[in-house]
Write a protein that holds these residues in place. Structure first.
Motif, PDB file in Angstrom:
ATOM      1  N   SER A  11     -40.324 -15.485  15.624  1.00 12.95           N
ATOM      2  CA  SER A  11     -39.106 -16.275  15.451  1.00 12.95           C
ATOM      3  C   SER A  11     -37.926 -15.328  15.236  1.00 12.95           C
ATOM      4  O   SER A  11     -38.111 -14.133  14.985  1.00 12.95           O
ATOM      5  N   VAL A  12     -36.711 -15.845  15.298  1.00  9.79           N
ATOM      6  CA  VAL A  12     -35.520 -15.027  15.079  1.00  9.79           C
ATOM      7  C   VAL A  12     -35.539 -14.380  13.697  1.00  9.79           C
ATOM      8  O   VAL A  12     -35.076 -13.254  13.522  1.00  9.79           O
ATOM      9  N   ASP A  13     -36.113 -15.071  12.704  1.00 14.02           N
ATOM     10  CA  ASP A  13     -36.174 -14.495  11.366  1.00 14.02           C
ATOM     11  C   ASP A  13     -37.391 -13.597  11.162  1.00 14.02           C
ATOM     12  O   ASP A  13     -37.754 -13.266  10.039  1.00 14.02           O
ATOM     13  N   VAL A 150     -38.950 -13.291  21.415  1.00  7.86           N
ATOM     14  CA  VAL A 150     -38.278 -13.885  20.259  1.00  7.86           C
ATOM     15  C   VAL A 150     -37.899 -15.325  20.598  1.00  7.86           C
ATOM     16  O   VAL A 150     -37.193 -15.574  21.576  1.00  7.86           O
ATOM     17  N   TYR A 151     -38.392 -16.252  19.774  1.00  6.42           N
ATOM     18  CA  TYR A 151     -38.120 -17.676  19.958  1.00  6.42           C
ATOM     19  C   TYR A 151     -36.846 -18.052  19.204  1.00  6.42           C
ATOM     20  O   TYR A 151     -36.618 -17.569  18.092  1.00  6.42           O
ATOM     21  N   PRO A 152     -36.034 -18.940  19.785  1.00  9.08           N
ATOM     22  CA  PRO A 152     -34.752 -19.289  19.180  1.00  9.08           C
ATOM     23  C   PRO A 152     -34.901 -20.303  18.042  1.00  9.08           C
ATOM     24  O   PRO A 152     -34.532 -21.473  18.163  1.00  9.08           O
ATOM     25  N   ILE A 154     -35.388 -20.440  13.426  1.00 14.59           N
ATOM     26  CA  ILE A 154     -35.628 -19.834  12.121  1.00 14.59           C
ATOM     27  C   ILE A 154     -36.862 -20.543  11.576  1.00 14.59           C
ATOM     28  O   ILE A 154     -36.824 -21.749  11.301  1.00 14.59           O
ATOM     29  N   GLN A 178     -33.712 -12.297  29.278  1.00 15.50           N
ATOM     30  CA  GLN A 178     -33.652 -13.668  28.786  1.00 15.50           C
ATOM     31  C   GLN A 178     -34.709 -14.479  29.511  1.00 15.50           C
ATOM     32  O   GLN A 178     -34.815 -14.438  30.737  1.00 15.50           O
ATOM     33  N   ARG A 183     -35.516 -18.063  24.899  1.00 15.05           N
ATOM     34  CA  ARG A 183     -36.315 -16.950  24.357  1.00 15.05           C
ATOM     35  C   ARG A 183     -35.802 -15.625  24.910  1.00 15.05           C
ATOM     36  O   ARG A 183     -35.220 -15.571  25.989  1.00 15.05           O
TER      37      ARG A 183
END
Length: 191
Positions: A11-13, A150-152, A154, A178, A183
């Motif tokens: 995830s983004v975080d 990376v998934y958009p 949190i 992209q 993602r």
């Protein structure tokens, strides 16, 4: 020497797992990393391997049937990886597991065994998460490349990918792409 390439969906975080112990935001486990032509072996940790073997065996044996873990049939995007996994040697880094249903599975007991595998002839090796094995092999200096999708979102609660890494590592960004659904694919060389 063969490269050891770690690849994870986060995830983004920076979460590699949600509260349930897996990346519950991932809708299919298609191979989004572009590795199938580059690798001829897979390396997993002992905690991940039993579920991995069960999941992909179910897809290999009955791709149109509901999977025992999800209750849904495999995603169309997962079928190429199921075929690849069936014919590719898998190595499991574990001090406790001793048997596997897949005949091409071998067990490694130490980081020295991983280093020896890297010295064998062949293509590169795909290090599949969980975060514990990725963290420990980066810390040991055995991972050459890191590929992240990376998934958009949190994720909030869950396990951060680099939660146990103590030593600073320099990364060199070598590719950004992209992907559908917002993602991002990031490829880093580990210094």
């Amino acid at each position: 020497m063969r490269k050891l390439i770690a690849a994870m969906k986060i995830s983004v975080d920076g979460k590699a797992e949600g509260p349930a112990g897996f990346a519950d935001w991932v809708h299919d486990w298609a191979e989004d990393y572009g590795l199938t032509d580059q690798v001829d072996a897979c390396l997993l940790g002992g905690r991940m391997y039993p579920g991995y073997e069960q999941y992909w065996t179910a897809i290999q044996n009955a791709p149109d049937e509901p999977l025992p873990m999800t209750g849904k049939p495999a995603a169309r995007e997962e079928l190429p990886w199921a075929r690849f996994a069936a014919k590719t040697p898998h190595y499991v880094l574990s001090n406790t597991l001793n048997s596997a249903n897949w005949p091409m599975t071998r067990f490694l007991r130490s980081n020295d065994d991983v280093a020896a595998l890297k010295r064998q002839p062949g293509k590169d090796i795909y290090l599949m998460g969980g975060s514990t094995i990725v963290d420990s092999l980066i810390e040991a200096g055995l991972v050459d490349e890191l590929r992240l999708v990376v998934y958009p979102l949190i994720a909030g609660e869950g396990k951060v990918l680099f939660s146990t890494t103590a030593q600073r590592r320099d990364l060199e960004l070598t590719k950004v792409e992209q992907l559908p659904g917002g993602r991002l694919s990031l490829i880093y060389k580990i210094g």
